[in-house]
Design an enzyme around this catalytic site. Structure first.
Site, PDB file in Angstrom:
ATOM      1  N   LYS A  79      38.022  75.903  33.680  1.00 37.58           N
ATOM      2  CA  LYS A  79      37.989  74.479  34.027  1.00 37.58           C
ATOM      3  C   LYS A  79      37.499  73.542  32.914  1.00 37.58           C
ATOM      4  O   LYS A  79      37.800  72.352  32.939  1.00 37.58           O
ATOM      5  CB  LYS A  79      37.122  74.279  35.273  1.00 37.58           C
ATOM      6  CG  LYS A  79      37.733  74.854  36.538  1.00 37.58           C
ATOM      7  CD  LYS A  79      38.713  73.886  37.155  1.00 37.58           C
ATOM      8  CE  LYS A  79      39.294  74.446  38.434  1.00 37.58           C
ATOM      9  NZ  LYS A  79      40.141  73.472  39.127  1.00 37.58           N
ATOM     10  N   ASP A 126      34.604  73.626  44.229  1.00 42.34           N
ATOM     11  CA  ASP A 126      34.287  74.915  44.823  1.00 42.34           C
ATOM     12  C   ASP A 126      33.367  75.699  43.895  1.00 42.34           C
ATOM     13  O   ASP A 126      32.926  76.796  44.222  1.00 42.34           O
ATOM     14  CB  ASP A 126      35.572  75.718  45.051  1.00 42.34           C
ATOM     15  CG  ASP A 126      36.400  75.137  46.181  1.00 42.34           C
ATOM     16  OD1 ASP A 126      35.826  74.843  47.233  1.00 42.34           O
ATOM     17  OD2 ASP A 126      37.620  74.964  46.005  1.00 42.34           O
TER      18      ASP A 126
HETATM   19  C1  LIG Z   1      39.096  80.216  39.213  1.00 38.69           C
HETATM   20  C2  LIG Z   1      40.067  79.219  39.703  1.00 38.69           C
HETATM   21  N1  LIG Z   1      41.370  79.511  39.637  1.00 38.69           N
HETATM   22  C3  LIG Z   1      42.302  78.662  40.079  1.00 38.69           C
HETATM   23  C4  LIG Z   1      41.935  77.450  40.622  1.00 38.69           C
HETATM   24  C5  LIG Z   1      43.018  76.588  41.195  1.00 38.69           C
HETATM   25  O1  LIG Z   1      43.121  75.360  40.626  1.00 38.69           O
HETATM   26  P1  LIG Z   1      43.787  74.166  41.451  1.00 38.69           P
HETATM   27  O2  LIG Z   1      42.809  73.717  42.473  1.00 38.69           O
HETATM   28  O3  LIG Z   1      44.079  73.183  40.415  1.00 38.69           O
HETATM   29  O4  LIG Z   1      45.012  74.697  42.107  1.00 38.69           O
HETATM   30  C6  LIG Z   1      40.584  77.096  40.696  1.00 38.69           C
HETATM   31  C7  LIG Z   1      40.162  75.789  41.233  1.00 38.69           C
HETATM   32  O5  LIG Z   1      39.029  75.515  41.457  1.00 38.69           O
HETATM   33  C8  LIG Z   1      39.626  77.999  40.227  1.00 38.69           C
HETATM   34  O6  LIG Z   1      38.316  77.737  40.289  1.00 38.69           O
END
Ligand SMILES: Cc1ncc(COP(=O)(O)O)c(C=O)c1O
Length: 408
Positions: A79, A126
């Site tokens: 992120k 989250d």
């Molecule tokens: C580890 C991880 N993978 C994938 C995602 C998915 O991203 P998005 O919410 O943009 O679909 C998140 C989102 O918080 C994440 O924390």
């Protein structure tokens, strides 16, 4: 749209859409400065692209590549890419400078620091996005306020506090936590840095998506070093769909008619992209309720309104998965075969690989495997978007076998 019958809890929709115009904000020219900017952020280094050759042999495909984002900026998840770029763009707008002419350190220089020191960045998360916002804000001498949905991991909360944020867990689900962060930003004159778009709030989330293109570009460069020009298949997990949309939109621009067959993967209790594809009316559809899943990063019920259109127009399939699929992916990546490298992959990072392993190994899933044209020539790319961001739960799954396997 073609619906594939539920097998072992796995549901899929196959797309019959013909792709529209590529999303221009994710074009090569629009995003070319993004990676340059990232190279100026302290700690930037391309994350490893792991080639699991023995696993590929075992599964009967040509290649399995996993981009290991646990190494990103020391944050154990991808992120930071979106957050650093988006916050920098917000600051550039405020300071009236061109991002192509500055580095991340520019914002830390005394005269700039003085101008931005009272800025407060607000977000809901989250876990991973909020940690990245806290980390970036602290480096810039700014404050951050981070809201988490109910039942969030206390370890993840602590990580965000340790990164410098005023962070708390609210008694609402993810989508309501996003609304609370918007209200809070408005109340205090703060800057909302949310990794999802809604009508009227698109600029910052689009910058976040542009930030994600760095890992997509790195992966292609790393494959090229092995003589691979493009993957045949990409598996992208989705919460709100910003990550998947950013990567897919970028690859749509790069590969045009040669776009890899791309599958969007979600937890069954928060499968808002799958639900939207199934509705087949071009509009995004929300899932409500507790969004209960071990894949905390994917526990989002309302699609990003901008990236939904990319996922709608360019993805080949949408798959809704029970939690055991993610648990299986975590275990497969934690137990490499022979000389394959181990990848520490958390719940939201491992679901794509978990699905790939099931599709290739379980005869009952042959219909979906065939629709996706997975075979011995397939070159598969997955993104492990997080490491063990909740280490206690990671151990429960990987060491103690918590969460059911397909056979139970
Ligand atoms: C580890 C991880 N993978 C994938 C995602 C998915 O991203 P998005 O919410 O943009 O679909 C998140 C989102 O918080 C994440 O924390």
């Amino acid at each position: 749209m073609e619906k594939i019958n539920k097998i072992y809890g796995i549901k899929a929709v196959i797309s019959d859409k013909k792709a529209n115009e590529q999303p221009s904000f994710l074009s090569e020219s629009e995003t070319k400065g993004v990676r340059n900017f990232h190279t100026t952020v302290e700690g930037y280094k391309a994350t490893p692209l792991v080639s699991l050759d023995n696993l590929a042999k075992e599964l009967g495909v040509s290649k399995v590549y996993v981009k290991d984002e646990s190494y990103r900026f020391g944050l154990n998840a991808f992120k930071g890419l979106g957050v650093t770029y988006a916050i920098a763009k917000v600051l550039c707008e405020k300071l009236d400078v061109d991002i192509n002419s500055v580095s991340f350190d520019y914002f830390k220089s005394p005269e700039v620091a003085e101008k931005i020191k009272d800025m407060v960045f607000v977000t809901a998360t989250d876990g991973n996005h909020g940690r990245a916002v806290a980390w970036a804000a602290t480096q810039l001498g700014c404050k951050s306020i981070v809201y988490m949905p109910k039942d969030s991991s206390l370890r993840r909360l602590q990580h965000i506090k340790d990164a410098g944020a005023d962070a708390s867990i609210l008694d609402v689900n993810y989508d309501d936590a996003v609304r609370k962060s918007k209200e809070k930003a408005e109340e205090i004159g703060g800057y909302i840095v949310q990794d999802t778009a809604w009508e009227g709030y698109e600029k910052v989330p689009n910058w976040i998506c542009q930030g994600y293109t760095t890992m997509a570009a790195e992966a292609l460069d790393q494959m090229k070093l092995e003589g691979v020009i493009r993957p045949t298949h990409v598996f992208l997990q989705a919460g709100v769909g910003s990550f998947a949309g950013g990567i897919l939109g970028y690859y749509a621009n790069i590969f045009k008619a040669q776009l890899p067959i791309t599958t969007i993967v979600e937890p069954e209790k928060a499968a808002c992209i799958y639900k939207s594809a199934l509705a087949n009316d071009d509009k995004p559809h929300a899932v409500t309720g507790d969004l209960d899943t071990i894949m905390a990063g994917l526990a989002c019920g309302e699609p990003n309104t901008v990236t939904w259109e990319i996922l709608r127009d360019f993805a080949s399939a949408y798959v809704s998965c029970p939690d055991y699929v993610a648990a299986r992916g975590m275990r497969v990546l934690a137990n490499p075969i022979g000389s394959d490298e181990k990848v520490v992959s958390g719940e939201s990072g491992a679901v794509g690989l978990g699905l790939v392993s099931l599709l290739m190994e379980r005869e009952e899933l042959k219909e979906l495997k065939d629709k996706l044209q997975l075979d011995e020539n397939s070159v598969i790319l997955c993104f492990s978007t997080e490491g063990d961001t909740d280490p206690d739960h990671y151990k429960k799954v990987v060491y103690d076998g918590k969460n059911p396997s397909i056979f139970e």
